[in-house]
Design an enzyme around this catalytic site. Structure first.
Site: not given
Ligand code: 5RP
Length: 231
Positions: A30-31, A86, A96, A98, A105
């Site tokens: 989301s970020t 995360d 990471k 999540g 990534e």
């Molecule tokens: C995805 C990730 C994301 O960067 C991590 O989960 C953070 O997500 P958000 O910005 O929604 O909190 O590692 O695999």
């Protein structure tokens, strides 16, 4: 400032590090999506970058908003990757995955000269591990792989449930066709040792510990954004 506004603040501050003509790794979550929206506005006003997405989800958003993309095979060396996390500590060690995109990534971040993390203050911790550690595993032999993970974790004094991530009625599948095991280890005092042990298990495709990869984090809080560099 609500949670979304903080994500936007972090994304805005990170956008300042993106230069015209850059080859840019674009994160997932989301970020990272707030970052994509801001980036798309800049692109619409004539700014030139070429993005390499870290997931199909990010690729879809970029295409929808007109952010030009290439695959990592077309553009195997990148100037900068901007991605969420995360959890992160003061040494810029990250958890990471999540969002389930940790393998791509990590590959994209490794192909980049720099990685900047965007996050809000709630993600900063003293010791990694409150967030469940995502571990991407091959579906073949997943039970044996989980047992192997439990054994190395126990050797490092780590216990806690390790569960297959679910999505709807079945398991969550990553873009690469793998499963995610979420490990509730609690505090991980020696993240380097755990990372090395997990890397040595054949069924583990990749894990969510990103160590020595980020050069900076932009952390947004109610007062605005601050920079964090590895201490
Ligand atoms: C995805 C990730 C994301 O960067 C991590 O989960 C953070 O997500 P958000 O910005 O929604 O909190 O590692 O695999």
């Amino acid at each position: 400032m609500d949670a979304r506004q903080m994500k936007i603040k972090a994304a805005e501050a990170a956008l300042e590090y993106v230069e015209n003509g850059m080859r840019l790794g674009i994160g997932t979550g989301s970020t990272a999506e707030e970052f994509v929206r801001l980036l798309a506005e800049k692109v619409a006003s004539g700014f030139k970058i070429t993005g390499v997405p870290t997931s199909e989800r990010t690729a879809r958003l970029c295409l929808e908003l007109g952010v030009p993309l290439k695959s990592l095979d077309e553009l195997p060396e990148l100037d900068l990757t901007i991605d969420g996390a995360d959890e992160l500590d003061e040494k810029l060690r990250l958890i990471k995955g999540g969002g389930g995109a940790l393998l791509r990534e990590k590959i994209v971040a490794s192909a980049s000269a720099r990685m900047i993390v965007i996050a809000d203050e709630s993600k900063v911790v003293d010791v990694l591990g409150a967030f469940k550690l995502p571990i991407e595993v091959n579906p073949f032999g997943q039970v044996a792989t989980r047992l192997a993970i439990e054994k190395v974790a126990a050797r490092l004094g780590l216990t806690g449930d390790i569960v297959v991530r679910a999505a709807g009625d079945g398991p969550f599948m990553t873009d690469g066709g793998h499963l995610i095991l979420d490990a509730s280890f609690g505090r991980i005092p020696d993240a380097e040792a755990l990372a090395a042990e997990l890397n040595a298990i054949p069924g583990v495709v990749e894990h969510g510990l990103f160590i020595g990869m980020a050069s900076m984090a932009v952390i947004a809080g109610p007062q605005g954004a601050r920079k964090l560099t590895a201490s």
